[in-house]
Each structure stands twice: as structure tokens, then as C-alpha cells.
Design an enzyme around this catalytic site. Sequence first.
Site, PDB file in Angstrom:
ATOM      1  N   GLU A  35       0.819  -1.212   0.000  1.00  0.00           N
ATOM      2  CA  GLU A  35       0.000   0.000   0.000  1.00  0.00           C
ATOM      3  C   GLU A  35       0.853   1.261   0.000  1.00  0.00           C
ATOM      4  OE1 GLU A  35      -2.976   0.044  -0.678  1.00  0.00           O
ATOM      5  OE2 GLU A  35      -3.633  -1.999  -0.305  1.00  0.00           O
ATOM      6  N   TYR A 118      -6.277   6.654   3.755  1.00  0.00           N
ATOM      7  CA  TYR A 118      -6.459   5.547   2.812  1.00  0.00           C
ATOM      8  C   TYR A 118      -5.736   4.287   3.282  1.00  0.00           C
ATOM      9  CZ  TYR A 118      -5.462   2.253  -0.758  1.00  0.00           C
ATOM     10  OH  TYR A 118      -5.306   1.062  -1.398  1.00  0.00           O
ATOM     11  N   ASP A 136      -9.857   5.464  -2.156  1.00  0.00           N
ATOM     12  CA  ASP A 136      -8.709   6.007  -2.874  1.00  0.00           C
ATOM     13  C   ASP A 136      -9.226   6.798  -4.068  1.00  0.00           C
ATOM     14  OD1 ASP A 136      -9.583   4.075  -4.613  1.00  0.00           O
ATOM     15  OD2 ASP A 136      -7.580   3.499  -5.242  1.00  0.00           O
TER      16      ASP A 136
END
Length: 290
Positions: A35, A118, A136
Site C-alpha cells: 500500500e 487511505y 482512494d
Amino acid sequence: MSIRSTELLDWYDRAGRDLPWRDPSVNAWQILVSEIMLQQTPVARVLPVWTAWVARWPTASATAAAGPAEVLRAWGKLGYPRRAKRLHECAVVVARDHGDTVPADVETLLELPGVGAYTARAVACFAYRQPVPVVDTNVRRVVARAVHGRAEAGAPAATRDHADVSVLLPDDAVAPRFSAALMELGALVCTARSPDCGQCPLSSCAWRDAGYPPSTAPPRRVQRYAGTDRQVRGRLLDVLRAADSAVPGTALDAAWTVDAAQRDRALASLLADGLVERTRTGWYALPGEG
DNA sequence: AAAGCGTGGAC
DNA sequence: TGTCCAAGCTT
């Protein structure tokens, strides 16, 4: 307007990419690494770096032990090297304060360096199967179109964005797949530049119903890069990544000769960010190896 | 809260 | 060629 989860999930099962960090054997730390790497960076460029990275450092403690300089080198040219620095800091915190286990709750995740709204929810959802909204840029665009009938999402507004997605989220057990599918739809079909509406699995779309009205937002300011401090920072860091120990200031001078003042400014900002350190002898090195 | 922060592929 | 944009975060 809403989104039917069954048609979205069926499409995802059929058309979703087989990305390695989606494999069930991948641990929470490795998902967190993916991520961070994917922040503002295309999947294709993350793929090889992530694969080598998790093979070398499968856990937070292994990453912490490697030291910031090696982490910066392994990051290579993924861009935004502050992410690499923060990822190393994050590894130190997880290893030291959380028993080498990535926290599962959003609140604790948000305290980690480099982890924002996020990423915290992405980890809680994809690593720990929690039904939290994961928002996102892809999700914001899909919701703007399918639900609100607009070509583009407005300015990010966390509370409203999360509420928008919360009402769409299906039952707990499928929420993670739903969120992954929503992001995937935005990445593959409902794209920013040229959406492939002919391939869209959604039977209802407010944007389509409205006749695909164009964006009414003022044109975005162009993101300049050539000749900016950003580019100079990149060049300077390039020199230090390639070196295996500290280098004299003249080596950095050579990396950007067109504007010495700009070079000095870029170096100062790298020092301020902790991406570069000055050694006792006045040379320059990646953090921790001077 | 707007601006700064890398890099490279696609069109 | 230049512009756009790609799973954001921090200050």
C-alpha cells in the site's frame, strides 16, 4: 443511485488482476508495504520492487534491522523516497511497539509513519477483513460517476467520502472483496482519461443516465517536473544510492551544475527530510551510514 | 488547506 | 513534445 455488489463482484472474479499482494498467504506487513509503494505509483512499477522486497524483508523487524540506507536503496526509483524513509520508521515502530505485528484497528494504524486515511483502512480491510470504507482516487471517481452522475470527484473530503462508500458496502464478509473490486473497476474500466464504458459491469450508472456530462471543474494546474527542486532532489539521491558510502560535496555538485543555488536548496531539503546526512568530515551519505 | 514531494509510461 | 496521471501523506 447505488451499486449492485453481485455484478461488481462477478466482474472482479472474472476480470480482476492476479496481483501478488492479493494472495491469501501474504501477511499484513507485506500488504502494508504494498500500500505504501502504491501511493501515487502505478502497479506495473511496484510489482518487481515489492516482490524482491518481501522476499528479502518479510517482516517489520527484518525491515527495521536493515537500516534506512539499505531501505532507500531497495526503494530504487519508485519515487517519493520520503515514503521509503517513513516505511523504515514504520517498521521500527511496529517491531518495537507492537510485537512485530501490524495493528489491526484504524486508529492505531493512523499513528504509524506514512500511514494516512487511505492506507490505514486498506490495511484494516485487506489484511484484517474489516468492513471499513476504503477510499482512494479510483473509488472516489467511480462513486462520483456511478452514484453522483459527475465526470470527476470533487476535492477530497474524508468524512463525506467515507460516508458515500459506507452506504455502498455490502455485508461484512464480502466487504473486502467489494472494496478491492471498486478500486479495480476504477483502475481498469472507469479510468480517469478514457473510461471504457462498454466494458462496465454496472447495470446502473448515474453518469451514463445523465448523458456523460463532462467535468465542470476548472482545469488542474499542470504538475511541472523538469527543472524543479524535485528533479534535483532525485538526482542527488541517485548519486547517494549508487555510492556504497559517503561522498564528498563535489560529487553532489556534479549531479546538478546548471543552478548551484537550486542544488544547495535541494540538498538542504533532503537533509531536513532526513533522507541525507552530513558526516563528521563534511561528506554526505544516506541516513545511518555516515 | 494548499502546496510540495519522484518517476516514467501512455497518448 | 508536452501533458496527464498513477492504491496519498505531511505540514
